[in-house]
Design a protein around this motif. Structure first.
Motif, mmCIF file in Angstrom:
data_model
loop_
_atom_site.group_PDB
_atom_site.id
_atom_site.type_symbol
_atom_site.label_atom_id
_atom_site.label_comp_id
_atom_site.label_asym_id
_atom_site.label_seq_id
_atom_site.Cartn_x
_atom_site.Cartn_y
_atom_site.Cartn_z
ATOM 1 N N GLY A 105 0.776 -1.232 0.000
ATOM 2 C CA GLY A 105 0.000 0.000 0.000
ATOM 3 C C GLY A 105 0.802 1.273 0.000
ATOM 4 O O GLY A 105 0.241 2.354 -0.023
ATOM 5 N N ALA A 106 2.142 1.203 0.062
ATOM 6 C CA ALA A 106 2.948 2.420 0.043
ATOM 7 C C ALA A 106 2.902 3.038 -1.341
ATOM 8 O O ALA A 106 3.150 2.364 -2.324
ATOM 9 N N LEU A 107 2.609 4.342 -1.410
ATOM 10 C CA LEU A 107 2.341 4.966 -2.702
ATOM 11 C C LEU A 107 3.435 5.943 -3.123
ATOM 12 O O LEU A 107 3.860 5.931 -4.271
ATOM 13 N N THR A 108 3.891 6.812 -2.240
ATOM 14 C CA THR A 108 4.969 7.725 -2.611
ATOM 15 C C THR A 108 6.295 6.984 -2.647
ATOM 16 O O THR A 108 7.122 7.204 -3.528
ATOM 17 N N ASN A 109 6.532 6.121 -1.679
ATOM 18 C CA ASN A 109 7.773 5.368 -1.571
ATOM 19 C C ASN A 109 7.463 3.877 -1.521
ATOM 20 O O ASN A 109 6.309 3.471 -1.423
ATOM 21 N N HIS A 339 -6.749 -1.010 0.636
ATOM 22 C CA HIS A 339 -6.525 -2.441 0.481
ATOM 23 C C HIS A 339 -7.716 -3.136 -0.167
ATOM 24 O O HIS A 339 -7.828 -4.350 -0.141
ATOM 25 N N SER A 340 -8.575 -2.342 -0.766
ATOM 26 C CA SER A 340 -9.729 -2.900 -1.467
ATOM 27 C C SER A 340 -9.353 -3.165 -2.921
ATOM 28 O O SER A 340 -8.231 -2.907 -3.357
ATOM 29 N N SER A 341 -10.304 -3.656 -3.680
ATOM 30 C CA SER A 341 -10.055 -3.903 -5.107
ATOM 31 C C SER A 341 -10.009 -2.604 -5.904
ATOM 32 O O SER A 341 -9.546 -2.581 -7.039
ATOM 33 N N THR A 342 -10.497 -1.508 -5.304
ATOM 34 C CA THR A 342 -10.432 -0.181 -5.933
ATOM 35 C C THR A 342 -9.780 0.787 -4.949
ATOM 36 O O THR A 342 -10.443 1.679 -4.401
ATOM 37 N N GLU A 425 -0.387 -0.882 -10.195
ATOM 38 C CA GLU A 425 -0.783 -1.346 -8.860
ATOM 39 C C GLU A 425 -1.732 -0.355 -8.203
ATOM 40 O O GLU A 425 -2.670 -0.742 -7.502
ATOM 41 N N PHE A 426 -1.486 0.927 -8.409
ATOM 42 C CA PHE A 426 -2.388 1.968 -7.915
ATOM 43 C C PHE A 426 -2.643 2.933 -9.063
ATOM 44 O O PHE A 426 -1.712 3.450 -9.678
ATOM 45 N N ASP A 427 -3.910 3.182 -9.368
ATOM 46 C CA ASP A 427 -4.290 4.022 -10.495
ATOM 47 C C ASP A 427 -4.325 5.482 -10.037
ATOM 48 O O ASP A 427 -5.350 5.982 -9.556
#
Length: 449
Positions: A105-109, A339-342, A425-427
């Protein structure tokens, strides 16, 4: 919304042979031989060490996507030894004994927990590898200075043991990371509010230095949310100009229209604050999503208040901001489930109820001491008038959170777009769209057009 630190079971236990780290010019060089640090019959590993912003820095890079490889473990261990990380640099740790666990779940790093289960007393560490687009969003030198002051003088956040070219090594807390549902627990929410109030009691000048003409906004500090949007706009425009961006996406994320609305909104806020009174400017975290909030599992000191079980981490977006912006930003994080599908979707129906907001406000106000420097606050009773005033101010500053993360999401999308990822992985662009919709919706609700 940048780091979510619940650990997943990805673990790399590696074995030789391995390659070394090489780099060029430096202030001094450190040669690590097998007999000193890596007890394998491999060539010497040479990495360059210097001191930057008061911290030891090694000129070496780690590639987050290769964290399961044997090369990664060897390079990481060489960095730990060169930085002289306590508990690591004088032990016979070998690359094959490392446990490297990726955090989801880490997005910036990209975040990892690093340990050596086979050797007693070797402490677990947090490894942070900076994201490719983060240099457009964060001043790392300012962040490191701020982290040092917060941890050493004010006892907030982790100790930083040292840095390398694209990341750093931090103190690890024995803790569990909160999940989305924890925010709705009445007691946990009170603890978060109390810790937030204590952080806001740190004088801005302690962290930011003396107030200068360049830092002024009227007679106060220039606030971070305004600075961020202004600073990030050129990078956002560049991303939306990429050939792979569809015309439909450019229309949905109409950045020029957004900025016109943003400036109109800021003028409206300025007028309202002159009439009704301004939300107090404080040193704020600005990213109190649940993944950045830990609950300690180790016992507290006997004299420690129970809300000190809560530890907030990841201060990279911290800056002066209105109290109301910080709280509004936190409330928007109630609507996310990374941590969901979206994970990019924020559901307005999950926004805290009036009762939940008031529970937070009362705990915050009870621990708020505007004149403190780095001390923890003592609870005091506050009136319902103050609760109502805070609710109104949070309402006023709520669109600013959507606006800032709209631009952030566009900038963050650059790396996956340039790599041609069809299903990242993350939109980030979908996240930016969701935030843009929230920004426009809330402006309409406030009558800003």
């Amino acid at each position: 919304m940048c780091e979510a630190t619940d650990m997943i079971a990805d673990s790399a236990a590696v074995s030789p042979p391995l390659t070394g780290i090489r780099s060029s010019s430096s202030l001094r060089s450190l040669v690590l031989s097998p007999s000193k640090s890596v007890s394998l019959s491999q060539p010497k590993v040479t990495i360059d060490v210097e001191f930057v912003d008061g911290l030891t820095n090694v000129k070496a890079k780690l590639h987050a996507r290769s964290y399961k490889s044997v090369d990664f473990a060897r390079d990481l261990l060489a960095i730990l030894v060169a930085l002289r990380v306590p508990g690591w640099h004088k032990t016979q740790v070998t690359p094959e004994s490392l446990s490297i666990r990726k955090v989801s779940g880490a997005l910036t790093n990209t975040i990892f927990f690093v340990s050596c289960p086979t050797i007693a007393l070797v402490p677990t560490l947090l490894l942070r590898i900076y994201g490719p687009s983060s240099s457009s969003l964060v001043s790392r030198s300012h962040e490191l200075r701020m982290l040092h002051i917060l941890s050493s003088r004010c006892h907030f956040g982790p100790r930083v043991y040292g840095t390398f070219t694209n990341g750093r090594i931090e103190e690890y807390f024995e803790s569990v990371t909160l999940v989305s549902s924890d925010l709705r627990d009445r007691k946990t929410s009170q603890w978060i509010a109390s810790r937030m109030a204590e952080l806001h009691s740190v004088e801005i000048s302690v962290v930011e230095g003396p107030l200068t003409v360049s830092a002024l906004e009227g007679k106060s500090w220039e606030i971070g949310v305004k600075k961020n949007v202004k600073a990030w706009m050129p990078a956002a425009r560049k991303v939306l100009g990429l050939h792979c961006i569809s015309e439909a996406t450019r229309q949905t994320l109409n950045i020029d229209r957004f900025y016109e609305l943003w400036m109109r909104y800021l003028r409206w806020v300025s007028h309202v604050e002159k009439v009704e009174g301004a939300s107090r400017r404080v040193f704020a975290h600005n990213d109190t999503q649940y993944g950045n909030i830990l609950r300690l599992t180790s016992p507290l000191r006997q004299d420690a208040p129970e809300h000190h079980q809560i530890v907030v981490v990841d201060f990279e977006y911290a800056s002066p901001n209105p109290v109301a912006f910080e709280i509004a930003n936190h409330f928007h994080e109630w609507t996310a489930d990374y941590h969901s599908s979206t994970p990019h979707f924020l559901d307005p129906n999950r926004y805290p109820t009036m009762e939940e907001r008031q529970n937070f406000y009362r705990a915050y106000l009870a621990h708020s001491r505007p004149t403190a420097t780095c001390a923890s606050s003592v609870p005091t009773l506050r009136s319902e008038v103050e609760v109502s005033q805070l609710e109104r101010q949070v309402r006023i500053w709520s669109p600013a959170s959507h606006g800032m993360w709209t631009v952030w999401g566009i900038v963050q999308a650059q790396d996956s777009l340039e790599r041609g990822e069809l299903e990242p992985e993350f939109d980030y662009l979908a996240y930016a769209t969701c935030r843009m919709e929230g920004f426009i919706r809330e402006l309409s609700e406030l009558g800003v057009r």
